[in-house]
Design an enzyme around this catalytic site. Structure first.
Site, PDB file in Angstrom:
ATOM      1  N   SER A   5      37.468  25.201  -8.603  1.00 37.49           N
ATOM      2  CA  SER A   5      38.024  26.001  -9.704  1.00 37.49           C
ATOM      3  C   SER A   5      36.947  26.781 -10.450  1.00 37.49           C
ATOM      4  O   SER A   5      35.881  26.251 -10.750  1.00 37.49           O
ATOM      5  CB  SER A   5      38.736  25.089 -10.704  1.00 37.49           C
ATOM      6  OG  SER A   5      39.832  24.490 -10.076  1.00 37.49           O
ATOM      7  N   ARG A  44      36.416  18.325 -17.946  1.00 35.14           N
ATOM      8  CA  ARG A  44      35.249  18.940 -17.270  1.00 35.14           C
ATOM      9  C   ARG A  44      34.031  19.068 -18.184  1.00 35.14           C
ATOM     10  O   ARG A  44      33.285  20.063 -18.124  1.00 35.14           O
ATOM     11  CB  ARG A  44      35.600  20.335 -16.708  1.00 35.14           C
ATOM     12  CG  ARG A  44      36.710  20.343 -15.717  1.00 35.14           C
ATOM     13  CD  ARG A  44      36.392  19.543 -14.448  1.00 35.14           C
ATOM     14  NE  ARG A  44      37.559  19.536 -13.584  1.00 35.14           N
ATOM     15  CZ  ARG A  44      38.502  18.582 -13.628  1.00 35.14           C
ATOM     16  NH1 ARG A  44      38.380  17.532 -14.432  1.00 35.14           N
ATOM     17  NH2 ARG A  44      39.548  18.643 -12.840  1.00 35.14           N
ATOM     18  N   GLU A  71      34.392  27.114 -15.504  1.00 37.70           N
ATOM     19  CA  GLU A  71      34.119  25.698 -15.194  1.00 37.70           C
ATOM     20  C   GLU A  71      32.819  25.611 -14.390  1.00 37.70           C
ATOM     21  O   GLU A  71      32.012  24.703 -14.595  1.00 37.70           O
ATOM     22  CB  GLU A  71      35.292  25.130 -14.374  1.00 37.70           C
ATOM     23  CG  GLU A  71      35.055  23.695 -13.954  1.00 37.70           C
ATOM     24  CD  GLU A  71      36.241  23.113 -13.215  1.00 37.70           C
ATOM     25  OE1 GLU A  71      37.393  23.416 -13.563  1.00 37.70           O
ATOM     26  OE2 GLU A  71      36.000  22.324 -12.273  1.00 37.70           O
TER      27      GLU A  71
HETATM   28  C1  LIG Z   1      36.270  22.488  -2.050  1.00 38.81           C
HETATM   29  C2  LIG Z   1      36.000  22.033  -3.471  1.00 38.81           C
HETATM   30  C3  LIG Z   1      36.939  21.261  -4.126  1.00 38.81           C
HETATM   31  C4  LIG Z   1      36.696  20.843  -5.448  1.00 38.81           C
HETATM   32  N1  LIG Z   1      37.647  20.080  -6.074  1.00 38.81           N
HETATM   33  C5  LIG Z   1      37.399  19.634  -7.323  1.00 38.81           C
HETATM   34  C6  LIG Z   1      38.365  18.795  -7.983  1.00 38.81           C
HETATM   35  O1  LIG Z   1      39.439  18.472  -7.443  1.00 38.81           O
HETATM   36  N2  LIG Z   1      38.065  18.341  -9.223  1.00 38.81           N
HETATM   37  C7  LIG Z   1      36.900  18.672  -9.836  1.00 38.81           C
HETATM   38  O2  LIG Z   1      36.669  18.204 -10.961  1.00 38.81           O
HETATM   39  N3  LIG Z   1      35.978  19.457  -9.240  1.00 38.81           N
HETATM   40  C8  LIG Z   1      36.199  19.947  -8.011  1.00 38.81           C
HETATM   41  N4  LIG Z   1      35.260  20.741  -7.401  1.00 38.81           N
HETATM   42  C9  LIG Z   1      34.035  21.122  -8.117  1.00 38.81           C
HETATM   43  C10 LIG Z   1      32.814  20.185  -7.839  1.00 38.81           C
HETATM   44  O3  LIG Z   1      32.908  19.630  -6.555  1.00 38.81           O
HETATM   45  C11 LIG Z   1      32.709  19.079  -8.884  1.00 38.81           C
HETATM   46  O4  LIG Z   1      32.470  19.614 -10.162  1.00 38.81           O
HETATM   47  C12 LIG Z   1      31.568  18.094  -8.544  1.00 38.81           C
HETATM   48  O5  LIG Z   1      31.666  16.991  -9.385  1.00 38.81           O
HETATM   49  C13 LIG Z   1      30.173  18.713  -8.703  1.00 38.81           C
HETATM   50  O6  LIG Z   1      29.227  17.807  -8.160  1.00 38.81           O
HETATM   51  P1  LIG Z   1      27.865  18.298  -7.508  1.00 38.81           P
HETATM   52  O7  LIG Z   1      27.088  17.101  -7.137  1.00 38.81           O
HETATM   53  O8  LIG Z   1      28.108  19.280  -6.450  1.00 38.81           O
HETATM   54  O9  LIG Z   1      27.194  18.995  -8.781  1.00 38.81           O
HETATM   55  P2  LIG Z   1      26.412  20.378  -8.799  1.00 38.81           P
HETATM   56  O10 LIG Z   1      27.367  21.484  -8.521  1.00 38.81           O
HETATM   57  O11 LIG Z   1      25.201  20.313  -7.975  1.00 38.81           O
HETATM   58  O12 LIG Z   1      26.012  20.425 -10.344  1.00 38.81           O
HETATM   59  C14 LIG Z   1      26.978  20.588 -11.357  1.00 38.81           C
HETATM   60  C15 LIG Z   1      26.283  20.373 -12.722  1.00 38.81           C
HETATM   61  O13 LIG Z   1      25.911  19.006 -12.810  1.00 38.81           O
HETATM   62  C16 LIG Z   1      24.527  18.895 -13.107  1.00 38.81           C
HETATM   63  N5  LIG Z   1      24.014  17.696 -12.432  1.00 38.81           N
HETATM   64  C17 LIG Z   1      24.206  17.325 -11.143  1.00 38.81           C
HETATM   65  N6  LIG Z   1      23.619  16.137 -10.909  1.00 38.81           N
HETATM   66  C18 LIG Z   1      23.029  15.764 -12.066  1.00 38.81           C
HETATM   67  C19 LIG Z   1      22.250  14.644 -12.471  1.00 38.81           C
HETATM   68  N7  LIG Z   1      21.964  13.653 -11.629  1.00 38.81           N
HETATM   69  N8  LIG Z   1      21.779  14.613 -13.747  1.00 38.81           N
HETATM   70  C20 LIG Z   1      22.054  15.602 -14.620  1.00 38.81           C
HETATM   71  N9  LIG Z   1      22.796  16.673 -14.309  1.00 38.81           N
HETATM   72  C21 LIG Z   1      23.274  16.763 -13.041  1.00 38.81           C
HETATM   73  C22 LIG Z   1      23.885  20.170 -12.563  1.00 38.81           C
HETATM   74  O14 LIG Z   1      22.671  20.467 -13.212  1.00 38.81           O
HETATM   75  C23 LIG Z   1      24.985  21.183 -12.871  1.00 38.81           C
HETATM   76  O15 LIG Z   1      24.886  21.640 -14.204  1.00 38.81           O
HETATM   77  C24 LIG Z   1      35.492  21.198  -6.094  1.00 38.81           C
HETATM   78  C25 LIG Z   1      34.543  21.994  -5.414  1.00 38.81           C
HETATM   79  C26 LIG Z   1      34.804  22.402  -4.113  1.00 38.81           C
HETATM   80  C27 LIG Z   1      33.761  23.229  -3.389  1.00 38.81           C
END
Ligand SMILES: Cc1cc2nc3c(=O)[nH]c(=O)nc-3n(C[C@H](O)[C@H](O)[C@H](O)COP(=O)(O)OP(=O)(O)OC[C@H]3O[C@@H](n4cnc5c(N)ncnc54)[C@H](O)[C@@H]3O)c2cc1C
Length: 282
Positions: free
Chosen positions: A214, A163, A277
């Site tokens: 998480s 992560r 996380e």
């Molecule tokens: C129901 C559910 C299930 C999940 N299951 C998992 C799982 O199985 N495994 C797992 O690893 N995670 C899981 N997650 C957590 C999450 O979905 C992941 O971490 C996902 O990759 C985050 O992506 P996001 O686009 O929503 O990022 P965001 O939440 O919008 O951002 C996360 C971070 O990334 C940065 N960021 C986003 N885009 C960019 C970019 N283009 N350039 C620079 N920085 C950027 C943001 O600034 C922030 O710091 C889950 C979440 C939910 C709600």
């Protein structure tokens, strides 16, 4: 498009969070670069939001610009028989379906993850540590904007770990695009794996309430069992999924933060220091 004082509760899966001074959704990369230039010249802070599925935004919101790339980085192309170039604003779901359609391994284990490519690369999204699968497994390189020019990092240069990635140390770098070299896999196999992952998620994950997946990185299973069901106002540690916090009604990020502190304290009593996380935006 620019939205002023836009509540980020509308853009996060926790569905809490106050306003951003400006929510910018650029149509093109040129517009993105021009706005970043403006921010730098005026000492205005900026941050990138993916799908907001791993973020807890303060009730007071955040100052400066919050930028979404779903319009300017929404391309996905097959550049070679097994190579996919995908924009940071593309959802993981679209990426997985595109890979499967092209008879390529689609990172199907991410089918239950509601993020974008940019957020997944930033977080090195994946399975729980024992399964050991990450979005970066078949990544070859990442294109990003460092505020003055577009640069490329190879997978090794991204310093991926559980992560985490190099982007945690450079929060002003904007991930624009990722390139994957994926192994061949018949599309029926990929589709079956995708379905299985979604069925697994329905069975074992508490997906009917707003949450952000998480809360802690590699916490303690016994502590997660003790936390299950603990509630504060309309927020609670999930009774079904360890390490998840659910929202059961009108709520605030302060309430979620309180329960995170309870989780940290309980870990501390079990002699384990845990890292959150989810990203906390103040
Ligand atoms: C129901 C559910 C299930 C999940 N299951 C998992 C799982 O199985 N495994 C797992 O690893 N995670 C899981 N997650 C957590 C999450 O979905 C992941 O971490 C996902 O990759 C985050 O992506 P996001 O686009 O929503 O990022 P965001 O939440 O919008 O951002 C996360 C971070 O990334 C940065 N960021 C986003 N885009 C960019 C970019 N283009 N350039 C620079 N920085 C950027 C943001 O600034 C922030 O710091 C889950 C979440 C939910 C709600």
């Amino acid at each position: 498009m620019k939205l002023f004082s836009e509540h980020l509760s509308k853009h996060t899966t926790f569905k809490v969070g106050g306003p951003a001074d400006v929510l910018l959704i650029p149509e093109t990369l040129e517009e993105l670069f021009k706005e970043i230039e403006y921010c730098r010249a005026n000492n205005t802070s900026f941050r990138v939001l993916g799908n907001g599925s791993n973020i807890l935004v303060s009730d007071d919101g955040v100052r400066g610009y919050v930028i979404k790339l779903n319009k300017c980085c929404n391309h996905i192309t097959l550049t070679n028989q097994n190579q996919i170039r995908v924009g940071a604003g593309v959802s993981l779901q679209s990426f997985i379906k595109f890979s499967i359609k092209n008879n390529l391994y689609g990172n199907e284990f991410l089918s239950s993850v509601p993020g974008t490519i940019g957020g997944a690369i930033f977080m090195n999204a994946g399975t729980w540590v024992d399964k050991n699968l990450y979005v970066s497994d078949f990544l070859t390189h990442v294109k990003y904007f460092d505020g003055s020019e577009i640069k490329t990092l190879t997978k090794d240069e991204c310093s991926f770990s559980y992560r985490s990635s190099i982007f945690h140390k450079h929060e002003d770098w904007i991930i624009l695009e990722a390139c994957f070299n994926l192994p061949f896999q018949p599309s029926e196999v990929g589709e079956e794996k995708r379905k299985q992952r979604l069925e697994w998620s329905i069975l074992y994950q508490d997906i009917k309430y707003p949450n952000a997946g998480s809360i802690f990185c590699q916490g303690n299973g016994r502590v997660f069992n003790l936390l299950k069901g603990i509630k504060w106002k309309n927020v609670g540690w999930s009774e079904k999924t360890g390490n998840w916090i659910n929202i059961y009604g009108t709520s605030s990020s302060r309430d979620i933060y309180f329960l995170i502190k309870v989780g940290k304290l309980l870990h501390y009593l079990f002699l384990k220091k845990v890292k959150t996380e989810i990203r906390i935006w103040n």
